[in-house]
Scaffold this motif. Sequence first.
Motif, PDB file in Angstrom:
ATOM      1  N   PRO A  17      -6.009  15.229   6.856  1.00  0.00           N
ATOM      2  CA  PRO A  17      -7.326  14.681   7.170  1.00  0.00           C
ATOM      3  C   PRO A  17      -8.026  14.172   5.902  1.00  0.00           C
ATOM      4  N   GLY A  18      -8.636  13.025   6.024  1.00  0.00           N
ATOM      5  CA  GLY A  18      -9.332  12.425   4.896  1.00  0.00           C
ATOM      6  C   GLY A  18      -8.467  11.453   4.119  1.00  0.00           C
ATOM      7  N   SER A  19      -7.148  11.472   4.367  1.00  0.00           N
ATOM      8  CA  SER A  19      -6.273  10.516   3.687  1.00  0.00           C
ATOM      9  C   SER A  19      -6.381   9.163   4.390  1.00  0.00           C
ATOM     10  N   THR A  20      -5.927   8.138   3.711  1.00  0.00           N
ATOM     11  CA  THR A  20      -5.991   6.786   4.255  1.00  0.00           C
ATOM     12  C   THR A  20      -4.616   6.139   4.187  1.00  0.00           C
ATOM     13  N   ARG A  21      -4.415   5.115   4.988  1.00  0.00           N
ATOM     14  CA  ARG A  21      -3.114   4.425   5.005  1.00  0.00           C
ATOM     15  C   ARG A  21      -2.805   3.783   3.659  1.00  0.00           C
ATOM     16  N   GLN A  22      -3.841   3.319   2.976  1.00  0.00           N
ATOM     17  CA  GLN A  22      -3.606   2.659   1.697  1.00  0.00           C
ATOM     18  C   GLN A  22      -4.512   3.271   0.630  1.00  0.00           C
ATOM     19  N   VAL A  23      -3.918   3.534  -0.540  1.00  0.00           N
ATOM     20  CA  VAL A  23      -4.661   4.186  -1.614  1.00  0.00           C
ATOM     21  C   VAL A  23      -4.179   3.638  -2.955  1.00  0.00           C
ATOM     22  N   ASP A  24      -5.087   3.490  -3.895  1.00  0.00           N
ATOM     23  CA  ASP A  24      -4.741   3.095  -5.259  1.00  0.00           C
ATOM     24  C   ASP A  24      -4.509   4.351  -6.084  1.00  0.00           C
ATOM     25  N   VAL A  25      -3.416   4.353  -6.855  1.00  0.00           N
ATOM     26  CA  VAL A  25      -3.048   5.518  -7.660  1.00  0.00           C
ATOM     27  C   VAL A  25      -2.668   5.051  -9.059  1.00  0.00           C
ATOM     28  N   GLU A  26      -3.097   5.802 -10.076  1.00  0.00           N
ATOM     29  CA  GLU A  26      -2.679   5.557 -11.458  1.00  0.00           C
ATOM     30  C   GLU A  26      -1.455   6.410 -11.726  1.00  0.00           C
ATOM     31  N   ALA A  27      -0.305   5.762 -11.984  1.00  0.00           N
ATOM     32  CA  ALA A  27       0.921   6.512 -12.252  1.00  0.00           C
ATOM     33  C   ALA A  27       1.947   5.600 -12.910  1.00  0.00           C
ATOM     34  N   ALA A  28       2.801   6.194 -13.754  1.00  0.00           N
ATOM     35  CA  ALA A  28       3.840   5.442 -14.447  1.00  0.00           C
ATOM     36  C   ALA A  28       5.197   5.538 -13.744  1.00  0.00           C
ATOM     37  N   THR A  29       5.380   6.579 -12.902  1.00  0.00           N
ATOM     38  CA  THR A  29       6.635   6.750 -12.168  1.00  0.00           C
ATOM     39  C   THR A  29       6.318   7.172 -10.737  1.00  0.00           C
ATOM     40  N   VAL A  30       7.322   7.077  -9.879  1.00  0.00           N
ATOM     41  CA  VAL A  30       7.148   7.528  -8.493  1.00  0.00           C
ATOM     42  C   VAL A  30       6.810   9.020  -8.464  1.00  0.00           C
ATOM     43  N   GLY A  31       7.467   9.824  -9.303  1.00  0.00           N
ATOM     44  CA  GLY A  31       7.177  11.257  -9.343  1.00  0.00           C
ATOM     45  C   GLY A  31       5.734  11.538  -9.717  1.00  0.00           C
ATOM     46  N   ALA A  32       5.218  10.829 -10.711  1.00  0.00           N
ATOM     47  CA  ALA A  32       3.816  10.998 -11.112  1.00  0.00           C
ATOM     48  C   ALA A  32       2.875  10.537 -10.006  1.00  0.00           C
ATOM     49  N   MET A  33       3.260   9.500  -9.277  1.00  0.00           N
ATOM     50  CA  MET A  33       2.452   9.011  -8.171  1.00  0.00           C
ATOM     51  C   MET A  33       2.359  10.077  -7.073  1.00  0.00           C
ATOM     52  N   ILE A  34       3.484  10.739  -6.784  1.00  0.00           N
ATOM     53  CA  ILE A  34       3.486  11.786  -5.763  1.00  0.00           C
ATOM     54  C   ILE A  34       2.630  12.964  -6.210  1.00  0.00           C
ATOM     55  N   LEU A  35       2.685  13.311  -7.491  1.00  0.00           N
ATOM     56  CA  LEU A  35       1.803  14.372  -8.005  1.00  0.00           C
ATOM     57  C   LEU A  35       0.336  14.002  -7.839  1.00  0.00           C
ATOM     58  N   ALA A  36       0.014  12.743  -8.092  1.00  0.00           N
ATOM     59  CA  ALA A  36      -1.373  12.288  -7.934  1.00  0.00           C
ATOM     60  C   ALA A  36      -1.811  12.363  -6.476  1.00  0.00           C
ATOM     61  N   ASP A  38      -0.620  14.457  -4.302  1.00  0.00           N
ATOM     62  CA  ASP A  38      -0.734  15.884  -4.006  1.00  0.00           C
ATOM     63  C   ASP A  38      -2.035  16.464  -4.558  1.00  0.00           C
ATOM     64  N   GLN A  39      -2.517  15.942  -5.665  1.00  0.00           N
ATOM     65  CA  GLN A  39      -3.802  16.404  -6.201  1.00  0.00           C
ATOM     66  C   GLN A  39      -4.948  15.991  -5.287  1.00  0.00           C
ATOM     67  N   ARG A  40      -4.846  14.806  -4.699  1.00  0.00           N
ATOM     68  CA  ARG A  40      -5.897  14.345  -3.766  1.00  0.00           C
ATOM     69  C   ARG A  40      -5.834  15.091  -2.446  1.00  0.00           C
ATOM     70  N   TRP A  41      -4.609  15.255  -1.948  1.00  0.00           N
ATOM     71  CA  TRP A  41      -4.392  15.900  -0.657  1.00  0.00           C
ATOM     72  C   TRP A  41      -3.339  16.995  -0.838  1.00  0.00           C
ATOM     73  N   PRO A  42      -3.789  18.206  -1.213  1.00  0.00           N
ATOM     74  CA  PRO A  42      -2.851  19.304  -1.480  1.00  0.00           C
ATOM     75  C   PRO A  42      -1.856  19.519  -0.339  1.00  0.00           C
ATOM     76  N   GLY A  43      -0.596  19.617  -0.717  1.00  0.00           N
ATOM     77  CA  GLY A  43       0.478  19.806   0.246  1.00  0.00           C
ATOM     78  C   GLY A  43       1.253  18.528   0.540  1.00  0.00           C
ATOM     79  N   MET A  44       0.659  17.369   0.235  1.00  0.00           N
ATOM     80  CA  MET A  44       1.347  16.115   0.531  1.00  0.00           C
ATOM     81  C   MET A  44       2.634  15.989  -0.292  1.00  0.00           C
ATOM     82  N   GLY A  45       2.597  16.437  -1.533  1.00  0.00           N
ATOM     83  CA  GLY A  45       3.791  16.368  -2.368  1.00  0.00           C
ATOM     84  C   GLY A  45       4.958  17.131  -1.766  1.00  0.00           C
ATOM     85  N   ASP A  46       4.670  18.294  -1.153  1.00  0.00           N
ATOM     86  CA  ASP A  46       5.725  19.092  -0.518  1.00  0.00           C
ATOM     87  C   ASP A  46       6.302  18.392   0.709  1.00  0.00           C
ATOM     88  N   ARG A  47       5.533  17.542   1.339  1.00  0.00           N
ATOM     89  CA  ARG A  47       6.026  16.788   2.497  1.00  0.00           C
ATOM     90  C   ARG A  47       6.939  15.635   2.071  1.00  0.00           C
TER      91      ARG A  47
END
Length: 89
Positions: A17-36, A38-47
């Motif tokens: 809840p609260g997430s959106t279909r499209q989001v801007d993220v600052e990241a240098a790699t896909v892994g860093a993007m997933i961490l970002a 997960d920081q916005r929506w805890p648990g998303m990284g585990d999914r």
Amino acid sequence: MGCVVVTLSPLLVDLFPGSTRQVDVEAATVGAMILALDQRWPGMGDRITDSRPAIRKHINVFVDGDRARLDTPLSPGAKVYIITAISGG
């Protein structure tokens, strides 16, 4: 590091809840993007990733149309799609 545009699958949006279909993220790699994400929506990284760590089998990540891994670099302005696989018989 630059901003990339991430499009999430409807399933992920429904689960966080609260997430959106499209989001801007600052990241240098896909892994860093997933961490970002997960920081916005805890648990998303585990999914999206498993314990190896790697992208889960039923999740596909594409960067500018090419299939990606956690170490795939991201260029500023890249378009990233996180898609849940559809299976059936």
